[in-house]
Design an enzyme around this catalytic site. Sequence first.
Site, PDB file in Angstrom:
ATOM      1  N   LYS A  19      73.250 106.291  12.004  1.00  0.00           N
ATOM      2  CA  LYS A  19      72.998 107.446  11.128  1.00  0.00           C
ATOM      3  C   LYS A  19      72.217 108.509  11.901  1.00  0.00           C
ATOM      4  O   LYS A  19      71.680 108.229  12.987  1.00  0.00           O
ATOM      5  CB  LYS A  19      72.202 106.984   9.901  1.00  0.00           C
ATOM      6  CG  LYS A  19      70.827 106.406  10.237  1.00  0.00           C
ATOM      7  CD  LYS A  19      70.208 105.685   9.056  1.00  0.00           C
ATOM      8  CE  LYS A  19      68.816 105.177   9.389  1.00  0.00           C
ATOM      9  NZ  LYS A  19      68.300 104.275   8.352  1.00  0.00           N
TER      10      LYS A  19
ATOM     11  N   TYR B 217      48.951 131.121  21.908  1.00  0.00           N
ATOM     12  CA  TYR B 217      48.422 131.694  20.663  1.00  0.00           C
ATOM     13  C   TYR B 217      47.005 131.205  20.400  1.00  0.00           C
ATOM     14  O   TYR B 217      46.704 130.030  20.538  1.00  0.00           O
ATOM     15  CB  TYR B 217      49.310 131.297  19.478  1.00  0.00           C
ATOM     16  CG  TYR B 217      50.630 132.037  19.452  1.00  0.00           C
ATOM     17  CD1 TYR B 217      50.678 133.430  19.324  1.00  0.00           C
ATOM     18  CD2 TYR B 217      51.823 131.343  19.546  1.00  0.00           C
ATOM     19  CE1 TYR B 217      51.892 134.102  19.294  1.00  0.00           C
ATOM     20  CE2 TYR B 217      53.044 132.010  19.522  1.00  0.00           C
ATOM     21  CZ  TYR B 217      53.068 133.390  19.391  1.00  0.00           C
ATOM     22  OH  TYR B 217      54.265 134.058  19.368  1.00  0.00           O
TER      23      TYR B 217
HETATM   24  C1  LIG Z   1      68.139 103.008   8.893  1.00  0.00           C
HETATM   25  C2  LIG Z   1      68.487 101.727   8.248  1.00  0.00           C
HETATM   26  C3  LIG Z   1      68.588 100.550   8.994  1.00  0.00           C
HETATM   27  C4  LIG Z   1      68.220 100.476  10.449  1.00  0.00           C
HETATM   28  O1  LIG Z   1      66.819 100.390  10.542  1.00  0.00           O
HETATM   29  P1  LIG Z   1      66.092 100.320  11.974  1.00  0.00           P
HETATM   30  O2  LIG Z   1      64.697  99.977  11.687  1.00  0.00           O
HETATM   31  O3  LIG Z   1      66.254 101.674  12.552  1.00  0.00           O
HETATM   32  O4  LIG Z   1      66.805  99.287  12.763  1.00  0.00           O
HETATM   33  C5  LIG Z   1      69.011  99.416   8.330  1.00  0.00           C
HETATM   34  N1  LIG Z   1      69.290  99.433   7.021  1.00  0.00           N
HETATM   35  C6  LIG Z   1      69.189 100.541   6.265  1.00  0.00           C
HETATM   36  C7  LIG Z   1      69.507 100.496   4.832  1.00  0.00           C
HETATM   37  C8  LIG Z   1      68.767 101.721   6.850  1.00  0.00           C
HETATM   38  O5  LIG Z   1      68.657 102.823   6.111  1.00  0.00           O
END
Ligand SMILES: *Cc1c(COP(=O)(O)O)cnc(C)c1O
Length: 380
Positions: A47, A274
């Site tokens: 994702k 700044y």
């Molecule tokens: C993002 C996510 C993961 C992966 O988690 P990590 O800690 O990045 O490995 C697994 N399950 C769900 C539902 C997620 O949203």
Amino acid sequence: MNRVPVALQRRAGTFRPPTLQTLPVAVTANVAKIRARTRSTIMAVVKADGYGHGAVTVAKAAVAAGAGWLGTTSVAEASALRAARLAAPILTWLHPCGIDAGAAAAARVDIAVGSVDELGALVAQATSQAASRVRVHLHVDTGMSRGGCPRGQWDELIGLARRGQQAGRVRVVGVMGHLPLADRADPAANAPAVAAMHEARQAVRAAGLGSPLVHLAATSGTVTDPATHFGMVRVGAGLVGIDPSGTVEMRGASRLTAPIVHTTAAPAGTPVGYAGTYVTDRATHLSVLPVGYADGIPRECSPQAGVEIRGRRLPVVGRVSMDQIVIDTGAESFPAGTSATVFGPDGGATPTIQDWARWAGTIPHTIVTGIGPRVKRSTA
Ligand SMILES: *Cc1c(COP(=O)(O)O)cnc(C)c1O
């Protein structure tokens, strides 16, 4: 006509622009580390564009290294993986635009449903043609209160799923939970969620839905607690070198570089940036890098923040601007075009994403997902 002299053209074109380079070999190495800790199927979660590293690049490396599934939040993200010819099963679980059963079936994407309403809408949309029957994972809340069906409504959800399956509209192929406390690396903290998962599995079986794939753990559960593994683990952070439990050394999977675009000699007493929050305390040299908070350099980073230039760690001084930061390079005067490494896996003088997270009071996830769109992307 004004001609730019050739020598100047070359010089102007010499700099490699700010670039985020993804390192697939690091993803490969990280999947191997995960595989050494579980016999369950590995879902590579890609994702947010593969946590900023390029979803297709990370997915391809992970699948080649043995990941059997892919995970995304939306069907749109999943479709991009299909367009890149990734054939592994894909699960999506958040549906920011709602669920489009037709699009999911067309992209051969599994859908996690986390509420009775969501499943009801999906069943209503799905056709009864077996070819387009939507593959569903029942997402149950195991202590997160962030999506997932609350415990009190599991029976209703499972009953609805059974009727939808009998009507040939959906097929229940998975049961999913999520661990709220796995980064504590303490199996006792996970125990209530693990027990809830066993209960959900039992209830699904008792409803005559067979033994779908059960999955609960993300990276930290995977590396710290085998009781959380069930049939599959969903690993995202670990792919790109982040272990939220802080127990396993993973390999950073990206390198952010930027060229020095301007260098100047500054006498003692020169205010920088700044509000002049930094004033040189000696005669020194200042170099400008063309990356700022619009590119993901955290504005809130502490005075410890630094970058690597020619094997040395040199401090970021003054405020982070939208487009640039200033480096105090001391006695050395680096010519424009000299490459600086903002972060990378290399160790030594090169800061890691964990260093930046510490300097900014955040987690490494926000560093890698925050790199802005004008930073060029490349793959090693
Ligand atoms: C993002 C996510 C993961 C992966 O988690 P990590 O800690 O990045 O490995 C697994 N399950 C769900 C539902 C997620 O949203």
